[in-house]
Design an enzyme around this catalytic site. Structure first.
Site, short mmCIF file in Angstrom:
data_model
loop_
_atom_site.label_atom_id
_atom_site.label_comp_id
_atom_site.label_asym_id
_atom_site.label_seq_id
_atom_site.Cartn_x
_atom_site.Cartn_y
_atom_site.Cartn_z
N SER A 47 -1.42 18.52 -43.04
CA SER A 47 -1.58 18.08 -41.66
C SER A 47 -0.37 17.37 -41.07
O SER A 47 -0.36 17.06 -39.87
CB SER A 47 -2.81 17.17 -41.53
N LYS A 60 1.01 18.74 -37.88
CA LYS A 60 0.57 18.36 -36.54
C LYS A 60 1.60 17.53 -35.78
O LYS A 60 1.50 17.36 -34.56
CB LYS A 60 -0.76 17.62 -36.63
N LYS A 94 1.71 10.33 -39.76
CA LYS A 94 0.77 11.42 -40.03
C LYS A 94 0.59 11.64 -41.52
O LYS A 94 1.55 11.77 -42.28
CB LYS A 94 1.27 12.72 -39.38
N SER A 138 -6.76 13.48 -37.23
CA SER A 138 -6.18 14.69 -37.82
C SER A 138 -7.12 15.89 -37.69
O SER A 138 -7.18 16.75 -38.57
CB SER A 138 -5.84 14.45 -39.30
#
Length: 431
Positions: free
Chosen positions: A49, A52, A241, A113
């Protein structure tokens, strides 16, 4: 063309080893782009993730360009709805035939997320996730990311998307990023859109009547709701993140700001969820405790015995040169003395005798001063093609061209001087 003149002497010190338990890791100063630590930073690995971060960047860019705004609404197509409805993806749970704002979708993506909201944003911006993937790869190239491949907007394995694999991508492929590329991506997001941190630092929020939580355990979570996470709290952390898949294991791109000093760290393929935060804390401690931003060379710095450059056909015979601006760097304790300066004069401005030709204007660029570091543990800079750090060398005053009469006198004097020397030599030869 540049002509090298002189390098000042320097000394060295031994580097201290830092043991980071991750397959790959990097630590970067967010202001200067200086890499403070690196462990296999160019190994391309699945980022999960952390992908992202690129989607976040493209959302901000679309808003900046006026394609969408935070209040733009969209509805959920079958593809992101199917992802949201699948419990294996543990999403926020979206509803079809309902308007969601870009702000709502972005917050769910950046804080929780969420995968489905990420896909919905990709479809809104590009029309389809396949077209959005093209945008992701194009932007990565523009940023100068060195090791990357984007095949979807979320970081999920393409195989898990089944019939929804983005058009034009390999059904069995995964996104790939190196730690260096992940750090450079984060560096660009923070530099170009610092407001992204206003969302990434939020521990929890409300979405569609439910509480969503940030997977970043290093944030100051409410002890009433997440007391077990307080042990991971790190002062100054405000992003960025997390990432996890079975293949990628546990990853984290973090950033923290203390006393005006911001660091960016990346750890990839750690063995557990706590480990990614523990290793990040170790990196951050190293950066904050062992490095300090210092002015190494002030504005107007001059190399000893190289401050004057000869000038041809000018009202003055020389002109002083100096650095146009100061040079500051994140310096590890005891390493400041390992920096030196090397001059490179612009050959196009010099005649065959190595002199500047008048007129010379005050502030005119004469060449560059290269900053040379010869200590241990030099990992360079995060930006592409930044092997050398340079500062302009400029003239410190104006030197006007001598008037035609004085130039003529000089030429005539030179002629007769040469003639007189010839006569004297001839007469001497008679005796």
């Amino acid at each position: 063309m540049m002509a090298a003149i002189l390098t000042q002497p320097f000394s060295t010190q031994a580097a201290e080893a830092l043991d980071i338990e991750a397959e790959s890791a990097i630590l970067v100063d967010a202001e200067t782009g200086k890499v403070l630590y690196a462990k296999k930073p160019d190994m391309a690995l699945p980022p999960a993730s952390m992908t992202k971060i690129m989607t976040e960047y493209l959302v901000h860019e679309a808003i900046e360009k006026g394609k969408i705004n935070w209040d733009t609404t969209t509805q959920i197509s079958d593809y992101p709805y199917s992802i949201s409805a699948d419990p294996s993806f543990s999403g926020v749970g979206l509803t079809q035939s309902k308007d969601y704002t870009v702000r709502e979708l972005y917050d769910a993506m950046a804080i929780n997320s969420d995968n489905a909201t990420t896909i919905a944003l990709a479809e809104l911006i590009a029309g389809s996730e396949g077209e959005f993937v093209k945008m992701m790869n194009k932007k990565a190239e523009e940023m100068g990311l060195s090791d990357y491949k984007f095949v979807n907007s979320t970081g999920l394995n393409n195989a898990s998307l089944r019939e929804n694999v983005p058009k034009g991508t390999d059904p069995n492929a995964n996104n790939l990023l190196s730690a260096r590329s992940a750090a450079l991506l984060a560096y660009n997001l923070i530099k170009d859109y610092p407001s992204a941190l206003d969302v990434s630092k939020v521990p929890s929020a409300t979405f569609d009547g439910q509480t969503i939580r940030n997977w970043n355990w290093m944030l100051p979570h409410d002890p009433k709701n997440a007391s077990s996470l307080q042990q991971f709290y790190y002062e100054g952390i405000d992003g960025l993140k997390t990432g996890h898949t079975d293949l990628a294991k546990y990853c984290f791109t973090g950033t923290a700001n203390r006393n005006g000093k911001r660091l960016i760290s990346v750890v990839m393929k750690t063995e557990s969820e706590p480990a990614r935060f523990q290793q990040t804390a170790k990196l951050m401690d190293y950066g904050f405790q062992r490095f300090e931003k210092k002015e190494i060379f002030p504005k107007g710095y001059q190399l000893e015995d190289q401050s004057d450059i000869p000038v041809a056909k000018g009202k003055e015979d020389t002109v002083q040169i100096a650095t146009k601006e100061a040079f500051s760097a994140m310096v590890k304790e005891g390493q400041a003395e390992n920096y030196s300066v090397k001059y490179h004069l612009n050959k196009d401005k010099l005649n065959k005798d190595g002199k500047l030709s008048a007129p010379v204007e005050k502030g005119e660029k004469i060449g560059t001063a290269e900053i040379v570091y010869d200590g241990d543990g030099d990992y360079g800079y995060i930006y592409p093609n930044a092997d050398k750090q340079t500062i302009d060398l400029t003239a410190q005053r104006t030197v006007e061209k001598d008037n035609w009469f004085m130039l003529a006198i000089g030429s005539v004097g030179g002629f007769f001087g040469g003639l007189f020397s010839t006569v004297v030599d001839t007469v001497k030869g008679w005796f």
